[in-house]
Design an enzyme around this catalytic site. Sequence first.
Site, PDB file in Angstrom:
ATOM      1  CD  GLU A 287      -2.801  -1.638   0.581  1.00 30.57           C
ATOM      2  OE1 GLU A 287      -3.092  -0.629  -0.154  1.00 30.57           O
ATOM      3  OE2 GLU A 287      -3.544  -2.634   0.952  1.00 30.57           O
ATOM      4  CB  CYS A 321      -1.509   7.427   1.685  1.00 25.83           C
ATOM      5  SG  CYS A 321      -2.693   7.059   2.410  1.00 25.83           S
TER       6      CYS A 321
HETATM    7  P1  NAP Z   1       8.464   4.983   4.638  1.00 24.53           P
HETATM    8  O1  NAP Z   1       9.557   5.908   4.893  1.00 24.53           O
HETATM    9  O2  NAP Z   1       8.361   4.156   3.472  1.00 24.53           O
HETATM   10  O3  NAP Z   1       8.513   3.881   5.706  1.00 24.53           O
HETATM   11  C1  NAP Z   1       7.460   2.764   6.078  1.00 24.53           C
HETATM   12  C2  NAP Z   1       7.875   1.768   6.835  1.00 24.53           C
HETATM   13  O4  NAP Z   1       9.089   1.030   6.299  1.00 24.53           O
HETATM   14  C3  NAP Z   1       8.530   2.293   8.180  1.00 24.53           C
HETATM   15  O5  NAP Z   1       8.306   1.503   9.308  1.00 24.53           O
HETATM   16  C4  NAP Z   1      10.061   2.198   7.980  1.00 24.53           C
HETATM   17  O6  NAP Z   1      10.688   2.125   9.017  1.00 24.53           O
HETATM   18  C5  NAP Z   1      10.301   0.899   6.961  1.00 24.53           C
HETATM   19  N1  NAP Z   1      11.163   0.718   6.338  1.00 24.53           N
HETATM   20  C6  NAP Z   1      12.299   1.746   5.825  1.00 24.53           C
HETATM   21  N2  NAP Z   1      13.302   0.912   5.001  1.00 24.53           N
HETATM   22  C7  NAP Z   1      13.055  -0.211   5.081  1.00 24.53           C
HETATM   23  C8  NAP Z   1      13.604  -1.362   4.494  1.00 24.53           C
HETATM   24  N3  NAP Z   1      14.613  -1.186   3.665  1.00 24.53           N
HETATM   25  N4  NAP Z   1      13.315  -2.509   4.808  1.00 24.53           N
HETATM   26  C9  NAP Z   1      12.067  -2.745   5.667  1.00 24.53           C
HETATM   27  N5  NAP Z   1      11.427  -1.776   6.155  1.00 24.53           N
HETATM   28  C10 NAP Z   1      11.757  -0.444   5.887  1.00 24.53           C
HETATM   29  O7  NAP Z   1       6.874   5.574   4.802  1.00 24.53           O
HETATM   30  P2  NAP Z   1       6.510   6.694   5.921  1.00 24.53           P
HETATM   31  O8  NAP Z   1       7.339   7.932   5.730  1.00 24.53           O
HETATM   32  O9  NAP Z   1       6.485   6.137   7.202  1.00 24.53           O
HETATM   33  O10 NAP Z   1       5.157   6.967   5.340  1.00 24.53           O
HETATM   34  C11 NAP Z   1       4.675   7.737   4.437  1.00 24.53           C
HETATM   35  C12 NAP Z   1       4.457   7.160   3.126  1.00 24.53           C
HETATM   36  O11 NAP Z   1       3.486   5.993   3.198  1.00 24.53           O
HETATM   37  C13 NAP Z   1       3.838   7.976   2.100  1.00 24.53           C
HETATM   38  O12 NAP Z   1       4.645   7.911   0.817  1.00 24.53           O
HETATM   39  C14 NAP Z   1       2.375   7.719   2.099  1.00 24.53           C
HETATM   40  O13 NAP Z   1       1.801   7.687   1.006  1.00 24.53           O
HETATM   41  C15 NAP Z   1       2.699   6.256   2.177  1.00 24.53           C
HETATM   42  N6  NAP Z   1       1.316   5.716   3.022  1.00 24.53           N
HETATM   43  C16 NAP Z   1       0.464   4.915   2.213  1.00 24.53           C
HETATM   44  C17 NAP Z   1      -0.638   4.523   2.602  1.00 24.53           C
HETATM   45  C18 NAP Z   1      -1.572   3.788   1.747  1.00 24.53           C
HETATM   46  O14 NAP Z   1      -2.605   2.943   2.549  1.00 24.53           O
HETATM   47  N7  NAP Z   1      -1.187   3.062   0.647  1.00 24.53           N
HETATM   48  C19 NAP Z   1      -1.167   4.781   3.968  1.00 24.53           C
HETATM   49  C20 NAP Z   1      -0.405   5.599   4.553  1.00 24.53           C
HETATM   50  C21 NAP Z   1       0.935   6.025   4.020  1.00 24.53           C
HETATM   51  P3  NAP Z   1      11.730   3.595   9.672  1.00 24.53           P
HETATM   52  O15 NAP Z   1      10.618   4.222  10.124  1.00 24.53           O
HETATM   53  O16 NAP Z   1      12.469   2.711  10.635  1.00 24.53           O
HETATM   54  O17 NAP Z   1      12.339   3.933   8.466  1.00 24.53           O
END
Ligand code: NAP
Length: 572
Positions: A287, A321
Site C-alpha cells: 500500500e 497518502c
Molecule cells: P516509509 O519511509 O516508506 O517507511 C515505512 C516503513 O518502512 C517504516 O516502518 C520504515 O521504518 C520501514 N522501512 C524503511 N526502509 C525499510 C527497508 N529497507 N526494509 C524494511 N522496512 C523499511 O514511509 P513513511 O514515511 O513512514 O510513510 C509515508 C508514506 O507512506 C507515504 O508515501 C504515504 O503515501 C505512504 N502511505 C500509504 C498508505 C496507503 O494505504 N497506500 C497509507 C499511509 C501511508 P523506519 O521508520 O524505521 O525507517
Amino acid sequence: MAKFKLTYATMFNPPEELHTGFDKAVAELKANMGKEYGMFINGKEVLADEKFDDHSPVNTDWVLARMQKGNSSHAKMAMEAARKAFPAWSRTPWQERVKLLRRAAALMEDRIFELGAAMAMEVGKNRMESLGDVQETADLIYYSCYQMEKNNGYITEMGRDPLVGYEATNISVLRPYGVWLVVSPFNFPHALTGGPSGAALVAGNTLVIKPATDTAWIVRLLVDCFRDAGIPEGVVNFVTGPGSTLGQALVDSPEVDGVTFTGSFDVGMKMYQDYAKREYARPMILELGGKNPVIVSRNANLELATLGIIRSAFGLQGQKCSAASRVLVEEPVYDEMVARLKEMADKLVLGDPTDRNTYNGPVINKSSYQDFKDFTEEISQAGATFLTGGKVRVDGDYGKGFFCESTFVTNLPFEHRLWKHEMFLPITTIGKVKNLEEGMAIANDVNYGLTAGFYGSPEETNWFFDKIEAGVTYANRPQGASTGAWPGFQPFGGWKGSGSSGKNAGGHYYLPLYMHEQIHTSVKVAPAKAAETPKKKAVAAKKVASKKVAAKKVVAKKAVKKAVKKTAKKKK
Ligand code: NAP
Ligand code: MG
C-alpha cells in the site's frame, strides 16, 4: 474508559464527553512521559543493548518514551517465535481467533483516550484525527472478524463430480500462509498496523510487526491490546529499530511467508524487488503513496468543494497518502474557487495538536521539516505564487517543534516535477484547466492511483467515476475531497503505483489475501475387507481354536446324552 463509541457520525459532531476524556488523558500522559518500553517477542519483554529516545514533533524537548534499537538478531528471534507459534494458532478454531481479536479491538476502544492522546503527541495529529485513527483500527479488526464469520471461515463446498459409480465431495478451504510481516508507516500508526495485523491473525497467521521509528511508542501501546486480550505468546511479535537495518533483515528472513507493507513508493518497490529474489514467490501486499487529484467542474457547488479540499489538503498537515495534493479547476470558476480556498485556509489554527482548537500540528520530523523548506524554495524558484503559507513557523513555542504553514500554490506550470512528486507535506498545487477532459488527462498522468475527488453535476460525476484511475473515489463530498475513508464504508486501496493487490483494505476481498486455497477432494469408498495383521491373525486363530474346543464339547455332551438315553432304555 470511554463510555461512548466513536463513529463516523460522532467524528464530525463530537460530544462534549469526548473532549473531557481526551484532555484528562493528555494531562496524565504529560505527567508520565519518558518511560522505557521493550520489544515484545514470544510473549516476553525484550531489551536491546542500544536504545533511542522518542521525541515529540510538537516540542522536541518532550521525550515521550525510550525505545529499543533492535537489530538483525531481534529480527531472527521474532521470526522464530512466530514460526513456533504457527501450528497451534493456525489450528485454533477460527471462532476462537475471532473471539480473541474482538476482545483486542474492544480493549482499543476502552483505551481510546490514552491511545489517542499518545498519538497526538507522537504523530502531531489533531485530537479528532488521533481518536479517529484508534477507532478505525478497532473497526478494521471487527470487519475482519465479521468477514470470517460471514464466510463461515472460508470453507465452501464445491460441486460434486458427475461421474457415475463414484461419489466425491469437494471442499475449498482457505488456510493461513504462516508467518506474516507487517511494516507500517508513521502517519496512521494504528490503523495501518492494526488493520493488516487483525486480518492476518483472524486468518490464522502469526505475526511480526515493525512500526515506523517515528511512531514506535504508540504501536507498542497497540500491541499491548493484543497481549492483554489473551492472544497466545509468540502469535504477535513486535520489534523496533531502523527500517534500513532491522526492517531489511525482516524482509530478508527466510521465515517470512507473507508481507503487508504500507509506506512510500521507493521503500515498497525496493522491498518488492528484494522479495522477488527468493526461491519461490510469496504474497506481498503493498500500500504505497499517492498524488491525489481533485477536479472541480464549472457546475460544482463551491461551498462543498472548499470544505472538502481544505480538509483533504491540510488534514494531518498533508501527510496522508490520500491527501488532496493537486486541485484542477475549470476556468469559469477558477477565480472564485481560489478565493474561497484562501479565505478558509488562512483561518486554520496551527499549534499543539492536543489543544481542542488546533486543526494543524507539526510535521513528523526534522527531515520532513527540511523537505518543506526545500520544496517551497524550489517552488519560489519556479516563479509560482504562494496563495497561502509557504513558510515554516519559528516564533514562540513553534520554534520547539516542526511547524509548517498550510500552503496552496498557484501558477506552477503543469510541466514542473512537483505536479507529479508526492511531497507528503501541507503543500497543494492548484491549476486552471480549460475543460474537464484536460483536468482528467492531468489527473491520470501520474504513476499513482490512490484516491481522487470530484465536484460537479450528476452526469459529470458518472463520467468522473468512469474515467478516473484510482482505487477510492469521491464525488461532491464535504467531509473530505479525497480523504476520510472509513471501514465498512470506503474500503481503501490504490491502483497503479499506489498498491499491489488491487483489493482494498477493509473491504469484501481483503481477508482472502491472507490465506491460500486448498481443495479437499474426497472420494467415498465402500468399507474394504479387513486386512489381516499379525495381531488380527492371532485373534482369528484363537477364535477358531476356541470354536473347535466348543464343538468338541458339544460332541462330548451329545455322546454323554446318548449314553444316558441308552442306559435309560435298558433299565426300561
Ligand atoms: P516509509 O519511509 O516508506 O517507511 C515505512 C516503513 O518502512 C517504516 O516502518 C520504515 O521504518 C520501514 N522501512 C524503511 N526502509 C525499510 C527497508 N529497507 N526494509 C524494511 N522496512 C523499511 O514511509 P513513511 O514515511 O513512514 O510513510 C509515508 C508514506 O507512506 C507515504 O508515501 C504515504 O503515501 C505512504 N502511505 C500509504 C498508505 C496507503 O494505504 N497506500 C497509507 C499511509 C501511508 P523506519 O521508520 O524505521 O525507517
Ligand atoms: Mg519515514
